[in-house]
Scaffold this active site. Structure first.
Site, PDB file in Angstrom:
ATOM      1  N   SER A 119       8.164  -5.415   9.079  1.00 40.86           N
ATOM      2  CA  SER A 119       6.829  -4.859   8.866  1.00 40.86           C
ATOM      3  C   SER A 119       6.664  -3.532   9.569  1.00 40.86           C
ATOM      4  O   SER A 119       5.762  -2.769   9.244  1.00 40.86           O
ATOM      5  CB  SER A 119       5.786  -5.793   9.465  1.00 40.86           C
ATOM      6  OG  SER A 119       6.001  -7.095   9.066  1.00 40.86           O
ATOM      7  N   HIS A 140       9.875  -4.009   1.952  1.00 43.11           N
ATOM      8  CA  HIS A 140       8.783  -4.704   2.646  1.00 43.11           C
ATOM      9  C   HIS A 140       7.859  -5.369   1.627  1.00 43.11           C
ATOM     10  O   HIS A 140       7.143  -4.686   0.890  1.00 43.11           O
ATOM     11  CB  HIS A 140       8.021  -3.691   3.518  1.00 43.11           C
ATOM     12  CG  HIS A 140       6.940  -4.307   4.322  1.00 43.11           C
ATOM     13  ND1 HIS A 140       5.775  -3.647   4.646  1.00 43.11           N
ATOM     14  CD2 HIS A 140       6.820  -5.548   4.871  1.00 43.11           C
ATOM     15  CE1 HIS A 140       5.005  -4.449   5.371  1.00 43.11           C
ATOM     16  NE2 HIS A 140       5.612  -5.599   5.507  1.00 43.11           N
ATOM     17  N   GLU A 152       6.928  -2.133  -0.645  1.00 43.12           N
ATOM     18  CA  GLU A 152       7.133  -0.848   0.037  1.00 43.12           C
ATOM     19  C   GLU A 152       8.631  -0.654   0.211  1.00 43.12           C
ATOM     20  O   GLU A 152       9.302  -1.500   0.819  1.00 43.12           O
ATOM     21  CB  GLU A 152       6.496  -0.885   1.444  1.00 43.12           C
ATOM     22  CG  GLU A 152       5.111  -0.344   1.520  1.00 43.12           C
ATOM     23  CD  GLU A 152       4.567  -0.329   2.959  1.00 43.12           C
ATOM     24  OE1 GLU A 152       3.677   0.478   3.213  1.00 43.12           O
ATOM     25  OE2 GLU A 152       4.996  -1.114   3.824  1.00 43.12           O
ATOM     26  N   ASN A 190       0.936  -1.122   6.925  1.00 45.22           N
ATOM     27  CA  ASN A 190       0.604  -1.600   8.273  1.00 45.22           C
ATOM     28  C   ASN A 190       0.098  -0.494   9.196  1.00 45.22           C
ATOM     29  O   ASN A 190      -0.636  -0.784  10.145  1.00 45.22           O
ATOM     30  CB  ASN A 190       1.794  -2.334   8.890  1.00 45.22           C
ATOM     31  CG  ASN A 190       1.901  -3.752   8.348  1.00 45.22           C
ATOM     32  OD1 ASN A 190       0.899  -4.332   7.952  1.00 45.22           O
ATOM     33  ND2 ASN A 190       3.100  -4.283   8.290  1.00 45.22           N
TER      34      ASN A 190
HETATM   35  N1  3HC Z   1       3.162 -17.833  -8.195  1.00 49.03           N
HETATM   36  C1  3HC Z   1       2.497 -17.047  -9.067  1.00 49.03           C
HETATM   37  N2  3HC Z   1       1.161 -16.961  -9.145  1.00 49.03           N
HETATM   38  C2  3HC Z   1       0.463 -17.740  -8.313  1.00 49.03           C
HETATM   39  C3  3HC Z   1       1.071 -18.601  -7.380  1.00 49.03           C
HETATM   40  C4  3HC Z   1       2.495 -18.619  -7.337  1.00 49.03           C
HETATM   41  N3  3HC Z   1       3.152 -19.390  -6.470  1.00 49.03           N
HETATM   42  N4  3HC Z   1       0.105 -19.235  -6.693  1.00 49.03           N
HETATM   43  C5  3HC Z   1      -1.052 -18.783  -7.163  1.00 49.03           C
HETATM   44  N5  3HC Z   1      -0.844 -17.882  -8.138  1.00 49.03           N
HETATM   45  C6  3HC Z   1      -1.836 -17.105  -8.887  1.00 49.03           C
HETATM   46  C7  3HC Z   1      -3.030 -17.940  -9.305  1.00 49.03           C
HETATM   47  O1  3HC Z   1      -2.788 -18.584 -10.532  1.00 49.03           O
HETATM   48  C8  3HC Z   1      -4.109 -16.894  -9.431  1.00 49.03           C
HETATM   49  O2  3HC Z   1      -3.925 -16.175 -10.630  1.00 49.03           O
HETATM   50  P1  3HC Z   1      -5.201 -15.716 -11.548  1.00 49.03           P
HETATM   51  O3  3HC Z   1      -5.961 -14.753 -10.680  1.00 49.03           O
HETATM   52  O4  3HC Z   1      -4.561 -15.072 -12.732  1.00 49.03           O
HETATM   53  O5  3HC Z   1      -5.927 -16.980 -11.819  1.00 49.03           O
HETATM   54  C9  3HC Z   1      -3.795 -15.919  -8.306  1.00 49.03           C
HETATM   55  O6  3HC Z   1      -2.376 -16.097  -8.029  1.00 49.03           O
HETATM   56  C10 3HC Z   1      -4.598 -16.178  -7.056  1.00 49.03           C
HETATM   57  O7  3HC Z   1      -4.318 -17.516  -6.607  1.00 49.03           O
HETATM   58  P2  3HC Z   1      -5.385 -18.481  -5.894  1.00 49.03           P
HETATM   59  O8  3HC Z   1      -6.552 -18.723  -6.807  1.00 49.03           O
HETATM   60  O9  3HC Z   1      -4.645 -19.673  -5.382  1.00 49.03           O
HETATM   61  O10 3HC Z   1      -5.823 -17.700  -4.650  1.00 49.03           O
HETATM   62  P3  3HC Z   1      -7.088 -16.803  -4.356  1.00 49.03           P
HETATM   63  O11 3HC Z   1      -7.745 -16.267  -5.568  1.00 49.03           O
HETATM   64  O12 3HC Z   1      -7.909 -17.576  -3.396  1.00 49.03           O
HETATM   65  O13 3HC Z   1      -6.367 -15.576  -3.614  1.00 49.03           O
HETATM   66  C11 3HC Z   1      -4.923 -14.485  -2.131  1.00 49.03           C
HETATM   67  C12 3HC Z   1      -5.511 -15.816  -2.564  1.00 49.03           C
HETATM   68  C13 3HC Z   1      -4.010 -13.945  -3.211  1.00 49.03           C
HETATM   69  C14 3HC Z   1      -4.121 -14.777  -0.865  1.00 49.03           C
HETATM   70  C15 3HC Z   1      -6.093 -13.488  -1.891  1.00 49.03           C
HETATM   71  O14 3HC Z   1      -7.036 -14.042  -1.019  1.00 49.03           O
HETATM   72  C16 3HC Z   1      -5.600 -12.187  -1.324  1.00 49.03           C
HETATM   73  O15 3HC Z   1      -5.130 -11.329  -2.054  1.00 49.03           O
HETATM   74  N6  3HC Z   1      -5.741 -12.018   0.023  1.00 49.03           N
HETATM   75  C17 3HC Z   1      -5.239 -10.845   0.712  1.00 49.03           C
HETATM   76  C18 3HC Z   1      -3.774 -11.012   0.957  1.00 49.03           C
HETATM   77  C19 3HC Z   1      -3.181  -9.807   1.641  1.00 49.03           C
HETATM   78  O16 3HC Z   1      -3.840  -8.845   1.975  1.00 49.03           O
HETATM   79  N7  3HC Z   1      -1.874  -9.890   1.862  1.00 49.03           N
HETATM   80  C20 3HC Z   1      -1.153  -8.847   2.535  1.00 49.03           C
HETATM   81  C21 3HC Z   1      -1.022  -9.212   3.968  1.00 49.03           C
HETATM   82  S1  3HC Z   1      -0.244  -7.924   4.888  1.00 49.03           S
HETATM   83  C22 3HC Z   1       1.378  -8.256   4.738  1.00 49.03           C
HETATM   84  O17 3HC Z   1       1.816  -9.214   4.152  1.00 49.03           O
HETATM   85  C23 3HC Z   1       2.272  -7.283   5.399  1.00 49.03           C
HETATM   86  C24 3HC Z   1       2.869  -7.849   6.626  1.00 49.03           C
HETATM   87  O18 3HC Z   1       3.848  -6.923   7.074  1.00 49.03           O
HETATM   88  C25 3HC Z   1       1.872  -8.072   7.718  1.00 49.03           C
END
Ligand code: 3HC
Length: 283
Positions: A119, A140, A152, A190
């Site tokens: 990260s 990333h 990334e 990040n």
């Molecule tokens: N494979 C494919 N698709 C999937 C899946 C899987 N295993 N699991 C769920 N999905 C799909 C669902 O079907 C849904 O699709 P749709 O919108 O077409 O119906 C979509 O993904 C969203 O799934 P959920 O309904 O289960 O989840 P939410 O709508 O509650 O969203 C979330 C969950 C995607 C985690 C959302 O809250 C989000 O985007 N949060 C922010 C996450 C973020 O910012 N991540 C980055 C973190 S920083 C990082 O990682 C960098 C590191 O270096 C720190």
């Protein structure tokens, strides 16, 4: 050079997600954990995630079975010997990552590309312990890997154009959108996200607002899918602390100083979703 077989070092939250997207895109994948218990936990996580994708209609059962059959779990680094690309996703510790890169350089074929999912740590330092620094770069991914569309790609001053092009094609074949970042702490996402998350913790720490109100404000006021404290629980408080410390260590910029509350929550084992409790409780 065509990538057919991918290696993933580490089957934690990121490693398992990377393994899943690679297998779903048709690649043979070998994923390595340090012991059988952690390997089983990681493989179970992949199965659970793919089952969720099936139940949401994102994947058919037949596609899931085919992807599952392409995944091989191992506890031996030697199993990377015939990989065309290996992606390292071990904990955020530069010494450990350098050790992994040095081993990968010894084990993998000379044409193999070596990537890190770090990260924030220095990709150039990882490249420098190999005899193929032109074939080293950062890839990333974002959590949850199967859902988040961004990748990334982090290039160093030593990464060759050929490596960049192969990695770009590979990332696109996973269905990801690629952005290119320089090997500077935090890359693009990040560098912007970590000060935001740390400031949210400072707000809780000082009693500026409640965690619920901070999250609601950002969700409804900025249309983010989740507020910063919920996001911290998803990313992991320990991971966020590692990143903040690594960024502060290199840049000495006060924006990256971890607030005492974050450090103490990590010491107390409140790591977020993965430990069952962070800013919120999870069953
Ligand atoms: N494979 C494919 N698709 C999937 C899946 C899987 N295993 N699991 C769920 N999905 C799909 C669902 O079907 C849904 O699709 P749709 O919108 O077409 O119906 C979509 O993904 C969203 O799934 P959920 O309904 O289960 O989840 P939410 O709508 O509650 O969203 C979330 C969950 C995607 C985690 C959302 O809250 C989000 O985007 N949060 C922010 C996450 C973020 O910012 N991540 C980055 C973190 S920083 C990082 O990682 C960098 C590191 O270096 C720190």
């Amino acid at each position: 050079m065509e990538i057919k077989k991918v290696g993933v070092v580490g089957c934690g939250i990121m490693g398992s997600g990377i393994t899943e997207v690679c297998a779903r895109a048709g690649y043979q994948v070998v994923v390595r954990e340090v012991n059988d218990e952690l390997l089983k936990k990681g493989l179970d996580r992949i199965k659970e995630s793919m089952s969720k994708a099936v139940s949401r209609g994102k994947l058919t059962q037949a596609e899931m079975d085919a992807a599952w059959a392409r995944i091989k779990g191992t506890t031996s680094m030697e199993d990377f010997a015939d990989c065309d690309l290996v992606i390292e996703a071990v904990v955020e510790n530069l010494e450990l990552k350098k050790q992994v890169f040095s081993e990968l350089d010894r084990i993998t074929p000379p044409h193999a590309i070596l990537a890190s999912n770090t990260s924030s740590l220095c990709i150039t330092a990882m490249a420098a312990v190999t005899k193929r620094p032109d074939k080293v770069l950062g890839l990333h991914f974002f959590n949850p890997v199967p859902i988040m569309p961004l990748l990334e790609m982090v290039t160093t001053i030593l990464t060759s154009e050929e490596t960049v092009e192969i990695a770009r094609k590979f990332g696109e074949s996973l269905g990801k959108t690629i952005v290119v970042a320089k090997d500077s702490p935090g890359f693009i996402v990040n560098a912007l996200l970590i000060p935001f998350l740390l400031d949210a913790v400072r707000m809780v720490e000082s009693g500026y607002a409640t965690k619920e109100d901070i999250d609601t404000a950002i969700k409804l006021g900025l249309n983010h899918p989740m507020g910063p404290l919920t996001l911290l629980d998803l990313v992991g408080l320990d991971t966020t602390l590692y990143i903040a410390d690594a960024m502060y260590e290199e840049l000495k910029d006060p924006r990256y100083v971890a607030p005492p509350l974050l450090r103490r929550m990590v010491l107390a084992g409140k790591l977020g979703r993965k430990s069952g409790e962070g800013f919120y409780k999870y069953s």
